[in-house]
Every structure is written in C-alpha cells, then in structure tokens.
Design a protein around this motif. Sequence first.
Motif, PDB file in Angstrom:
ATOM      1  N   SER A  58      -1.028  -1.481   9.674  1.00  0.00           N
ATOM      2  CA  SER A  58      -2.221  -0.691   9.346  1.00  0.00           C
ATOM      3  C   SER A  58      -1.842   0.764   9.097  1.00  0.00           C
ATOM      4  O   SER A  58      -1.026   1.050   8.225  1.00  0.00           O
ATOM      5  N   ASN A  59      -2.387   1.678   9.881  1.00  0.00           N
ATOM      6  CA  ASN A  59      -2.126   3.109   9.672  1.00  0.00           C
ATOM      7  C   ASN A  59      -1.183   3.700  10.726  1.00  0.00           C
ATOM      8  O   ASN A  59      -1.147   4.919  10.921  1.00  0.00           O
TER       9      ASN A  59
ATOM     10  N   THR B 273       2.071   5.251  12.402  1.00  0.00           N
ATOM     11  CA  THR B 273       3.102   6.115  11.829  1.00  0.00           C
ATOM     12  C   THR B 273       4.439   5.385  11.802  1.00  0.00           C
ATOM     13  O   THR B 273       4.647   4.386  12.498  1.00  0.00           O
TER      14      THR B 273
ATOM     15  N   ARG C  44       3.899   0.591   2.662  1.00  0.00           N
ATOM     16  CA  ARG C  44       3.630  -0.406   3.690  1.00  0.00           C
ATOM     17  C   ARG C  44       3.420  -1.744   3.002  1.00  0.00           C
ATOM     18  O   ARG C  44       2.669  -1.836   2.034  1.00  0.00           O
TER      19      ARG C  44
ATOM     20  N   SER D 188       1.433   5.429   0.133  1.00  0.00           N
ATOM     21  CA  SER D 188       0.798   6.590   0.785  1.00  0.00           C
ATOM     22  C   SER D 188       0.222   7.564  -0.227  1.00  0.00           C
ATOM     23  O   SER D 188      -0.684   8.337   0.087  1.00  0.00           O
TER      24      SER D 188
ATOM     25  N   ARG E  58       0.853  -1.195   0.000  1.00  0.00           N
ATOM     26  CA  ARG E  58       0.000   0.000   0.000  1.00  0.00           C
ATOM     27  C   ARG E  58       0.888   1.244   0.000  1.00  0.00           C
ATOM     28  O   ARG E  58       1.736   1.414   0.889  1.00  0.00           O
TER      29      ARG E  58
ATOM     30  N   ASN F 276      -2.390  -5.468   7.715  1.00  0.00           N
ATOM     31  CA  ASN F 276      -3.439  -4.745   8.429  1.00  0.00           C
ATOM     32  C   ASN F 276      -3.392  -4.995   9.931  1.00  0.00           C
ATOM     33  O   ASN F 276      -3.686  -4.109  10.740  1.00  0.00           O
TER      34      ASN F 276
END
Length: 467
Positions: A267-268, A270, A247, A216, A214, A263
């Motif tokens: 996941s998200n 930092t 990622r 950004s 994934r 995930n």
Amino acid sequence: MHYTIKITILSFLLIGCFWTKNKVVPESERLTDFVNPFIGTGGHGHTYPGATLPFGMMQLSPDTRLDGWDGCSGYHYSDSFIYGFSHTHLSGTGVSDYGDILLMPVRDIEFNNGSNGEKGYRASFQHKNENAKPGFYSVFLDDTNIKVELSVSKRSGIHRYYFDNSENQNIILDLEHRDMLLDYKIEHIDSHTIAGYRHSNAWATNQKLFYYIRFSHPISSTIYENEEKKKAAFIFENPKNTPVEIRIGISAVDIKGAKQNLNSEISNKTFEEIKKKATSEWQKELEKIQVKTDNIAQKTTFYTALYHSMLAPNLFQDVDGRYRGMDLNIHRSVAFDYYTVFSLWDTYRAAHPLYTIIDQKRTNDFINTLIAKYKEGGILPIWDLASNYTGCMIGYHALPVIADAYLKGIQNYDVSLAFKAMLHSTTRDKLGLKEYKSRGYIPVEIESESVSKTLEYAYDDWTLAQM
C-alpha cells in the motif's frame, strides 16, 4: 516443543548449533548480517542476489544474463551489465526460467536491450557499488548515474530510483525479456498506474503472471516500441528530482489478485518500513538455528546456506486464498498456503527433512499442496514450476517427503488421500516404471538413466512401505 535440541554439524568442525522454537536471539545478534546473497552467484552456483522473503512469491533481482546454463537465475557475478530488474527468479536450478516483468530506469529511450552489442537500455555496474542483504538490494548504474534500491513483501515489491538530475527520467518495461511470449498486456489504469499480464513458454511451458504497478510520479507520456506493444517507455516530469518509486504486486491468478496483493502488503508504506519488515522476517527465520562460534567466516557460510534453503518452494497463492492449480484453473484454499517450485529430486534428501525440524507448519502446507496438485493434475509432481509439470529429473520424490513428515508426527492433512496419491505414483508405466514393476530393475537398452531410476524408485517405494 519447548526445549532446545543441540545439533553438531561436521562441516563446521563440530561447532555447536542449537535449534530453537521460543528462545529469543539477543538484539545485538543480527543474523541477517551473516548472510551474503552474493555467495553462489559466481561459478556454477546459479543463485541471485536480489530481494525476497522466506519462501516468498516475489524475487526482485537484477538480471545480468539472458540465457545459457550459468544464466539460470538471471544473474552471474562475472557480468558487468545489468539489463534491468525483474520480479521472479529461480535459485540453484539447472534450467532457466522466470525473469518476469523487467523494469529498467534509463535516460535515453532505447528498446533494444544491448545484448547484440548495439546501443541499448542495459547499463554497466561495478560490484563495489552493489549491496545485498536479506530482503534488500541496491546498485549504482554507471552509464546513467542512477542508484537503484529494491525491497519486497511476500507477493509485492518496491523499487526506488535516484536520478542525479531532473532531466530525462524514464522507465522501460520489457515483457519480451528472456522467455518466449504467449500472450501479454500493458494497460493504463490512471496517470500513476499500469497493469497487465505476461504469459510465457520456457521450462514451464504455460506460465501465467499478472502485474499491477503504481508509480510515485504521474506518467507524462508513454512510448511503445511498435504496434505490438511488448515494450513500453514511461516518461516522468520530476522538476524537484525526488526519488521515483515503483510499487508492484504480482499474481498467477489475475490483475485483481495482483492489485489486492499490492494493496494488502505494501500500500502506502515507506521504503524503509518495507525493508525493515523484510529484515525482521528473515531474522525470525534465521534465528531458528543458533550457531555458537566466534568464527565469522563459518557463521557467514552457515547462515547464507540456511538463507538459500528458504528461497524455495515459493508461495503461489494470493492474499484472498486463490491460486492457479496444476490444471491451470483457479482454486481457493483458506486451510493452507499453496506453493510451487518443488525441486524434489534436489530437496528430498536434506532440505525437506530440515523443514520437518524447524518449520513444521510450512511442512504441513507443503504436503497439503502436493495433495492438491495430485487432485488437480492427476499425479504427484516430480518437479513442478508455476503449476506446470516440467517432466524434469527422475524418481517420484514426493513420496519420501510425505513419509518422512508422517513418521515424525506431522500429519495435519488428509493422510488417507496422501497415501493414495503416493501409491498412485508407483503404478504408472512411463519413465521405466513398466519394466521396473515387472522385472524389479530397468534395463539400460530400454530406458536411459536405468541404474539411477532403479535405485531412486526402490528408495521411494521403501519410504512408502514405511508409511
């Protein structure tokens, strides 16, 4: 055990070392500061400096060498070019493999890697612009003025690229890097996401690896090298010139597993959160042994060696418990973690006995894994890699690993089945065993390495007898 064991280590001039289970190292004592991942990357050390977690599945590290004996880990300190950053690496081995899913940030799109001396995507670098700590790596690429930072979780990782301006921000994905490709796929999921797999033939003759990536920033367009689509260039529009983050989750099972691993672990979060957690996990492992000395050089040597002892075996199981077994089929375990890269000829003497002292839970997992490999493949492994029998090295050193743990009271596995698997290893006829069983030794005119094999079988049999 709620006590402290004092260990004296001759190689450290009998400085005091203490194994701890519950004692907390003072906050000011960051043991990760004493680890130098560049130790062993020169000479014939065959180590890599990149980011990984203790016994983790992912080893996110720069690749500076494509082949040769001193390129086993993909990196050598004498090199001056980086080809990219791949997600699996071996440490300390004498045979090359891994280097899967190579990513490289570039300005100009070139699919040739540059190893032939022609223009390519590789970039020069200087060691003064490298930084490596447990769970973190960074470097500045001189030719393109791009700073790269890497960190990881167990089965997933994160890249962060700083371009010096907003023009020509591209990323190369090279699935042909290093090993011979058996099968591969690059699939666009959406504007931010790609997925696929890379199946390859090297030391492990049928390695299967899946990925889920994934970005950004949205991919504005994609260019492939040719209709075979083994290499792709992803082009990004980034007028604000914010850092580009990638990622990635990997899996030996399928794309779904790679996505779940990503995930679940990253996941998200930092980059700083991921890096901080990686540092914390390494600190927790390293503080199991406390070295009491003011000699910084000795502490660096010790903790770097301890760090290297925790780079393998490697977790080989997704977050949902699925893994690829020695029969290359998919299995599931919720009772124990499944591992690969059992370099048993190298590790049965000292590394595994160390784990019985400082990592008893993982030792149980290792033995459960060895038993599972026996059930899946029909024999205890000698040197397994990515659920492949490599046929490398001699002896059947799963036996002393199991016997040592059993005799120390580490027995959270099917002991009867473990013993059956151990006995089975001694009854084969290959690798000189037929002569060894009939004569009590192996004649050199019948089998190579006859003396070494005789001695190692004898020792392994003795450990079986003790159990």
